[in-house]
Design a protein around this motif. Structure first.
Motif, mmCIF file in Angstrom:
data_model
loop_
_atom_site.group_PDB
_atom_site.id
_atom_site.type_symbol
_atom_site.label_atom_id
_atom_site.label_comp_id
_atom_site.label_asym_id
_atom_site.label_seq_id
_atom_site.Cartn_x
_atom_site.Cartn_y
_atom_site.Cartn_z
ATOM 1 N N PRO A 233 -1.036 4.970 3.823
ATOM 2 C CA PRO A 233 -0.390 3.795 3.163
ATOM 3 C C PRO A 233 -1.355 3.271 2.077
ATOM 4 O O PRO A 233 -0.776 2.830 1.046
ATOM 5 N N ILE A 234 -2.700 3.276 2.342
ATOM 6 C CA ILE A 234 -3.590 2.632 1.378
ATOM 7 C C ILE A 234 -3.424 3.376 0.057
ATOM 8 O O ILE A 234 -3.335 2.604 -0.959
ATOM 9 N N ILE B 93 -0.933 5.280 -0.980
ATOM 10 C CA ILE B 93 0.355 5.255 -1.599
ATOM 11 C C ILE B 93 0.462 3.838 -2.313
ATOM 12 O O ILE B 93 1.164 3.622 -3.248
ATOM 13 N N MET B 94 0.032 2.726 -1.687
ATOM 14 C CA MET B 94 0.050 1.266 -2.133
ATOM 15 C C MET B 94 -0.834 1.288 -3.471
ATOM 16 O O MET B 94 -0.183 0.469 -4.231
ATOM 17 N N VAL B 95 -1.842 1.928 -3.557
ATOM 18 C CA VAL B 95 -2.593 1.955 -4.836
ATOM 19 C C VAL B 95 -1.793 2.704 -5.962
ATOM 20 O O VAL B 95 -1.657 1.900 -6.907
ATOM 21 N N GLY C 296 1.528 2.716 -6.054
ATOM 22 C CA GLY C 296 2.455 1.606 -6.232
ATOM 23 C C GLY C 296 2.143 0.480 -7.124
ATOM 24 O O GLY C 296 2.741 0.025 -8.246
ATOM 25 N N ALA C 297 0.810 -0.092 -6.938
ATOM 26 C CA ALA C 297 -0.060 -1.028 -7.912
ATOM 27 C C ALA C 297 0.087 -0.546 -8.948
ATOM 28 O O ALA C 297 0.377 -1.404 -10.068
ATOM 29 N N SER D 235 -0.799 -7.258 -10.552
ATOM 30 C CA SER D 235 -1.113 -5.850 -10.272
ATOM 31 C C SER D 235 -2.302 -5.286 -10.144
ATOM 32 O O SER D 235 -2.831 -4.659 -9.365
ATOM 33 N N SER E 101 -4.179 -6.588 -7.201
ATOM 34 C CA SER E 101 -3.753 -5.850 -5.862
ATOM 35 C C SER E 101 -4.527 -4.247 -5.792
ATOM 36 O O SER E 101 -4.773 -4.060 -4.767
ATOM 37 N N LEU F 299 -6.634 -3.449 -2.560
ATOM 38 C CA LEU F 299 -6.376 -2.229 -2.009
ATOM 39 C C LEU F 299 -7.639 -1.463 -1.803
ATOM 40 O O LEU F 299 -7.997 -0.806 -0.729
#
Length: 337
Positions: free
Chosen positions: A232-233, A235-237, A239-240, A260, A263, A267
């Protein structure tokens, strides 16, 4: 209560608060040569004038906290990082002096602009070098630092140094998007595109390099089934990053590009935390080995539980009071006051 672990979280929070808050004001300094009009530089400086010295409270809390709470880690880290830490502190001094003197002079303004830029870039680069050195591992024998004078100077630490400089430039640019309007706002948005692309590229390089520095990192990030837990990390990067570039493409001059960018930093920081735990200094010094006795930790926790909410409260209040856009010719520091 697991006091060493609680303190590890408190110090991690202090470091993250410092990186995020002092990151954007160092970033504004790093962008100085790319703001051609001196009126733009004045406006940029006025956006950070009410906050910059308060932001450094977190550096004091992080450094002082490490000394008090994890004395063994402090005793190992300081000799390993003397050069970058002294460079960072001198750079921060230079920056602070430039801040005050720049508004007092016209003839020497160019000199103080250079001092402000040089102090900002050196402080950011030194922080990146220190981070890179800690990530690549510090040699410990017995309970002391066993490496050489220049162990902090490696290809990896130089890359992390550059990554921090460009990342801070991104924070500075998105902060200016949020706080300014007109031509300066559009100029900051152009710089944010470039710094954003550079930051993402370097996050990718550093993330790809890290698992090959230490077996523990490799095992934690690339072995099955752990890879599913940490996936998830990244993937969230992604996304940000998507939100950052979309908000820049839509010419949003509000908070979204800045949030953004923040974040992305948060992350990346969580990623480093995942890599390190349970060590405070990889490869082998754990949080519990480095901690002071529980009686000391408990005593310090009482003080911290009073002080940290106070720091958070006055920091939040100052950001609330000085919210909104800063226009050219207005601001906290002006000639004649």
């Amino acid at each position: 209560m697991d006091l060493p672990l609680i303190w590890a979280f408190i110090l991690a929070f202090a470091v993250l608060a410092y990186v995020v808050l002092d990151g954007f004001d160092l970033g504004v300094g790093i962008l100085f040569p790319f703001l051609p009009r001196h009126e733009d530089r004045d406006t940029a400086m006025n956006t950070i004038a009410p906050f910059w010295d308060g932001n450094e409270t977190w550096l004091v809390l992080g450094g002082g906290g490490l000394f008090a709470v994890f004395p063994l880690a402090y005793a190992v880290v300081m000799p390993a990082l003397y050069a970058p830490i002294i460079a960072m502190l001198l750079a921060l001094v230079f920056r602070g002096v430039a801040f005050e003197f720049r508004f007092r002079t016209v003839r020497w303004r160019g000199v103080w602009d250079i001092a402000f830029f040089a102090g900002s870039i050196l402080a950011a680069f030194a922080q990146g070098l220190a981070l890179g050195t800690i990530v690549q591992g510090i040699e410990i024998e017995g309970r002391a630092y066993a490496g050489g004078w220049f162990d902090w100077f490696t290809a990896f630490s130089v890359v992390t140094g550059v990554a921090v400089v460009i990342g801070y430039a991104l924070l500075g640019a998105t902060w200016l998007i949020m706080k300014t309007e007109g031509p300066l706002n559009r100029l900051a948005a152009r710089h944010a595109w470039i710094a954003g692309a550079g930051t993402l590229g370097l996050i990718g390089v550093v993330s790809a390099w890290m698992p090959f520095l230490q077996d523990a990192f490799y095992w934690r990030w690339l072995s099955f089934p752990r890879i599913a837990l940490v996936a998830p990390i990244p993937i969230m990067v992604a996304g940000a990053a998507f939100l950052l570039f979309r908000s820049l493409a839509n010419h949003e001059s509000n908070r979204r590009p800045f949030l953004s960018a923040l974040s992305l930093f948060a992350l990346s920081f969580v990623g480093i935390g995942i890599s390190f735990y349970p060590n405070i200094l990889p490869p082998e010094l754990t949080i519990w080995q480095a901690a002071a006795p529980d009686s000391s930790l408990g005593f310090l926790l009482v003080g911290a539980s009073v002080l940290i909410p106070m720091i958070l409260a006055y920091t939040s209040y100052s950001y609330w009071v000085f919210r909104g856009k800063v226009r050219e010719g207005e601001g906290y520091h002006q000639h004649g006051h």
